[in-house]
Write a protein that holds these residues in place. Structure first.
Motif: not given
Lengths: 290, 335
Positions: B186, B197-203
């Motif tokens: 990540v 990264a955001r678009s795959l749900g990572k904060n």
């Protein structure tokens, strides 16, 4: 339409349910029998330009919806708003029966709304396999407290690697799994991005011009994949300019012009709608022709 | 010209406490910049808080050295959190500007005359690091020496560098373990494209904060070693160039590799000291014109730093991935 008309999130068999969408009247903002996404009064302005101004929009579950419109119609802006990448000036929407409050991209993604980008965001210095693995949801090893202890996440990683391998196989990228994503061609990157999005177990997948820059053969296979996804029960919304793609794979078309929804309907109806032709070609030509 | 002495000096610097400190600074920076893509130009601020946290705890408050070490590390965490909250959402360049400014603000505050009562201000602070040297297993008589030829250390130095390199090894291992995991994946995805990264749900914010804290604490450890080594701290030791030396070491060894920052720190000090010793010997040569000798003597340190800078330029031109880096990875940037 207010939220209370939302039907209960039902798990009816996804296949063969293409039919109900055909009962929907082809008018802008038409209510759908089983909507996954319901949008109300959504607007976004850049300076004096009203980029998006949607009164009401419903996206039917388990259906492939194409979002079309001339350049600058606000398609990508609408995507950005719905996925939390941009802040709306006004508006509210619900996804999968749940009102979206203070949208943030990562939260929406964790709820199953996964998007891709018009300019592909492949992670150049990660391998193709790692790109796809990144998409996997709820990874134990992504928590810092578990990361140093391989035994706590290696089983999940193994399972994810197998699933990623299948997806790469499906998208003809399996032979490149250990190459850095930056070495892929533009078209392959588009496929990689779709594979990565699918790895996230999406409920709704939103593809921003998935075919742009992809060679015709690859595009053909990508179209096949998208139809298959919908058949498997996934809801797909995609932005596209090529009409043969739109008519080829979409069940429903939403036409956006100057930020507003000007038409909706099944593809064979929508793209022949006079308002749509006006929007694409300009009113003057339409008037001259009539 | 005695090349034995030159080599001995260079080797001592390469494995001495200064290299340990630089290695820790560079490992921390590697977590920030190498793996996460955070352009931290204020790494020296973390070293400063590590060093002053330790020194002030002991010298001003009379606490034990070990409490001081903890205070130093806690302050590094605090700096990371304080820096991260307002700035990690900003553009990378803004973050770089804020970090360099924050490190300078802290240094100037701590070195100001108003701070004399607390930190010693411009007079620097010193304390008794006896608690550390009491544990020294190396006999430390006036004639005890460890090493071969001109490459030798005293017992006290041996103790500092033993602890130091063991720490470097442990920290490197921990960094390896956490980065070669899905968590590290990540971090790298954020470095490559944080919107992906955001678009795959990572904060993204949370991961950046974790990386900032971890890299900052590692830098803070370098500061703690510095304080123990010198039994104190001086504001002039924490000027912005320390951060740039750490970047040099990192890029020299190879960013986003596990051993690169350590190798880079060793090479940095070896090169710097070799050049300086060489110039010092050169300026004593009889055949040298007086004018040149006069210019050289006293300027060796400056010239050697300039030479290190030149090395970095050459490195960027001919081997931008550093010594241990991966060339194909580097070339992807050009696409």
């Amino acid at each position: 339409m207010p939220d209370d008309v939302m039907p209960p999130p039902e798990s009816a068999s996804a296949e063969a349910e293409i039919e109900p969408i055909l009962t929907v009247p082809p008018v802008p903002g038409a209510p759908k029998p089983n909507p996954l996404l319901v949008v109300d009064d959504l607007s976004r302005s850049f300076g004096g330009l009203r980029a998006v101004d949607v009164d009401h929009l419903e996206v039917e579950r388990g259906v492939v919806t194409a979002l079309i419109g001339p350049n600058g119609a606000g398609k990508t802006t609408l995507f950005n708003l719905l996925t939390g990448f941009d802040r709306a000036d006004t508006g509210r929407w619900s996804f999968n029966g749940e009102a979206v409050v203070a949208p943030s991209p990562d939260q929406l993604a964790r709820k199953g709304m996964i998007r891709t980008f018009q300019l592909t965001k492949s992670l150049a210095k990660l391998t193709v396999l790692d790109n796809v693995l990144l998409g996997a949801p709820r990874q134990v090893g992504e928590r810092l407290s578990a990361a140093p202890f391989r035994s706590r996440w290696q089983d999940q990683e193994q399972a994810n690697t197998e699933k990623a391998g299948e997806l790469l196989e499906r998208f003809n990228l399996a032979h490149m799994r250990d190459d850095l994503a930056g070495t892929l061609s533009g078209g392959q990157r588009k496929l990689l991005e779709v594979a990565r999005a699918l790895m996230a177990d999406p409920v709704l997948i939103m593809l921003d011009e998935p075919m742009a820059g992809v060679n015709p053969a690859l595009a053909q296979s990508l179209m096949g994949h998208i139809t298959r996804l919908a058949f498997e029960g996934l809801t797909v919304v995609f932005i596209e300019h090529a009409m043969e793609v739109v008519t080829g794979i979409s069940d429903w078309v939403v036409v956006l012009a100057q930020g507003q929804i000007i038409a909706e309907g099944p593809p064979w109806k929508a793209i022949h709608d006079e308002v749509v032709i006006d929007a694409y070609l300009g009113r003057r030509r339409a008037e001259a022709g009539s | 010209m005695d090349f034995d002495i030159i080599f001995g000096n260079a080797a001592r610097a390469a494995f001495g406490p200064e290299a340990v400190i630089l290695a820790l600074a560079a490992i921390g920076l590697n977590v920030h910049f190498g793996f996460t893509g955070l352009l931290n130009f204020g790494q020296v601020g973390f070293l400063l808080l590590g060093a002053y946290g330790t020194s002030v705890s002991v010298a001003t408050f009379g606490w034990s050295l070990w409490v001081g070490v903890v205070v130093g590390l806690v302050l590094s965490v605090a700096l990371a959190v304080a820096l991260g909250f307002p700035t990690l959402r900003l553009h990378a360049v803004m973050f770089a500007i804020v970090t360099i400014a924050a490190a300078e603000i802290i240094r100037i505050l701590i070195g100001s005359t108003d701070a004399i009562g607390l930190t010693g201000g411009p007079l620097s602070v010193s304390f008794d690091a006896g608690a550390f040297y009491d544990l020294n297993p190396y006999p430390d008589g006036p004639h005890d020496r460890y090493g071969v030829g001109t490459f030798e250390f005293t017992g006290q130095q041996m103790w500092v560098i033993t602890v130091g390199w063991v720490l470097v090894a442990l920290v490197s291992l921990v960094v390896y373990l956490i980065v070669s995991s899905p968590w590290g994946r990540v971090l790298k995805s954020i470095r490559e494209d944080q919107d992906a990264a955001r678009s795959l749900g990572k904060n993204v914010f949370s991961y950046k904060m974790q990386a900032l804290v971890i890299g900052g604490v590692i830098g803070g450890m370098g500061g703690v070693i510095d304080a123990i080594k010198t039994s104190g701290a001086d504001p002039n030791g924490f000027r912005p160039q320390v951060t740039f030396f750490a970047y040099t070491a990192l890029l020299l060894g190879g960013a986003a590799t596990y051993f690169g920052p350590v190798l880079g720190a060793i090479l940095f000090w070896f090169l710097r000291e070799w050049i300086e010793s060489f110039l010092r010997q050169l300026s004593a040569e009889a055949w040298l014109p007086d004018a040149v000798a006069d210019f050289l003597s006293g300027a060796e340190g400056v010239i050697s730093v300039a030479m290190v800078g030149l090395t970095l330029v050459l490195l960027m031109l001919f081997r931008p991935q550093g010594i241990t880096g991966n060339r194909t990875e580097m070339q992807l940037d050009a696409r």
